[in-house]
Design a protein around this motif. Structure first.
Motif, short mmCIF file in Angstrom:
data_model
loop_
_atom_site.label_atom_id
_atom_site.label_comp_id
_atom_site.label_asym_id
_atom_site.label_seq_id
_atom_site.Cartn_x
_atom_site.Cartn_y
_atom_site.Cartn_z
N UNK A 108 0.83 -1.20 0.00
CA UNK A 108 0.00 0.00 0.00
C UNK A 108 0.87 1.26 0.00
N UNK A 109 2.04 1.18 0.60
CA UNK A 109 2.95 2.32 0.67
C UNK A 109 3.34 2.85 -0.71
N UNK A 110 3.31 2.00 -1.71
CA UNK A 110 3.76 2.40 -3.05
C UNK A 110 3.03 3.61 -3.61
N UNK A 172 -7.79 3.00 2.82
CA UNK A 172 -8.73 2.69 3.89
C UNK A 172 -8.05 2.04 5.09
N UNK A 173 -6.89 1.44 4.84
CA UNK A 173 -6.11 0.80 5.91
C UNK A 173 -4.75 0.44 5.33
N UNK A 174 -3.81 -0.02 6.16
CA UNK A 174 -2.52 -0.47 5.61
C UNK A 174 -2.62 -1.72 4.77
N UNK A 263 2.22 8.36 5.49
CA UNK A 263 1.58 7.05 5.46
C UNK A 263 2.00 6.21 6.66
N UNK A 264 3.29 6.22 7.00
CA UNK A 264 3.77 5.42 8.12
C UNK A 264 3.16 5.92 9.43
N UNK A 274 5.30 2.14 11.99
CA UNK A 274 5.49 3.55 11.69
C UNK A 274 6.94 3.84 11.36
N UNK A 275 7.41 5.00 11.71
CA UNK A 275 8.80 5.35 11.42
C UNK A 275 9.73 4.72 12.47
#
Length: 275
Positions: A108-110, A172-174, A263-264, A274-275
């Protein structure tokens, strides 16, 4: 554990309260209960307990070619309403699935990683993207993409001209993102769900939705096939990076990673990385 009972599909906790057996492996449905394969106890499926053992039912919905499950009501970001509206305006087509060796949140991060589009996907320039929270706890990314070649799914596009597509991603979510491409008024939608497989990898399932009616006419088979093929090509390009990605590295973010950091931070709401 998903249980089909007549025309209903319910999703329940899978652990037997007696001794911890996984009810999804060898359990047998018996009315409103499942018989545990370990000791034969009758375990009630949801509802108010009328016996010794019961398991909780989770909110779920069959929409857009998939079974979507809400494991925690506090994480409700309006996905069910979005899919209900999408089914009324779009024709939904199953795309493909593939297993990738990376945790689900990286998939999803992409959509936030503006700097990867040129080296990985061959775009001519870095896309101009913005990110902001949207209604209901959705995280929205918006901008435009210069595509490598004309897209057959973009109605009315000259075949010899560079292709620029409006881009909007609703996260909507990770584990789930709906990406809108093309005209803002009549977008094509690519739904990407990444389901963790428990071994550090995940299964990616992609569904596409095309407008059922639009000014230029109904979508053609060629347009739908192009949308599916283009999405698969993009994931196969990403998979080459994911297969060899060291996820234990502590990121050293640069100025181009602002969206990724947003995002994180969003992931932490769901108890993710997260980070």
């Amino acid at each position: 554990m998903a249980v089909r009972n007549g025309g209903d599909v319910g999703v329940y906790d899978a652990t037997c309260p007696h001794r911890g057996a996984h009810l999804g492996y060898g359990g047998k449905v018996d009315g409103n209960a499942v018989i545990c394969p370990f000791h034969g106890h009758r375990v009630q499926l949801g509802g108010e307990s009328s016996g010794r053992f019961r398991i909780d039912r989770h909110r779920s919905t069959l929409r857009a070619g998939g079974l979507f499950v809400l494991l925690d009501p506090s994480f409700d970001t309006g996905l069910e309403d979005f899919l209900t509206k999408l089914q009324k305006s779009h024709r939904i087509v199953s795309g493909f699935s593939l297993r990738v060796k990376v945790p689900a949140e990286y998939v999803i991060e992409n959509v936030f990683d503006a700097d990867h589009f040129a080296p990985v996907h061959g775009l001519g320039r870095r896309p101009r993207l913005t990110v902001r929270p949207a209604e209901g706890g959705v995280l929205r990314v918006e901008g435009d993409l210069d595509m490598v070649r004309p897209n057959r799914w973009q109605a009315g596009e000259p075949e010899d001209d560079p292709a620029r597509a409006h881009f909007r991603a609703l996260v909507f979510s990770p584990n789930l993102v709906a990406t809108e491409l093309g005209s803002p008024d009549e977008p094509n939608v690519v739904i990407t769900a990444a389901t963790p497989s428990g071994d550090g990898a995940c299964v990616v399932r992609v569904t596409v939705a095309v407008p059922a009616r639009r000014a230029s006419g109904s979508p053609t088979v060629r347009e739908v096939a192009s949308l599916v093929a283009g999405s698969r090509t993009a994931f196969e390009q990403d998979a080459l990076i994911w297969e060899h990605l060291d996820t234990t590295v502590v990121p050293r973010y640069t100025e181009g990673d602002e969206l990724v950091r947003a995002y994180r931070s969003y992931c932490r709401r769901f108890g993710g990385s997260g980070e």
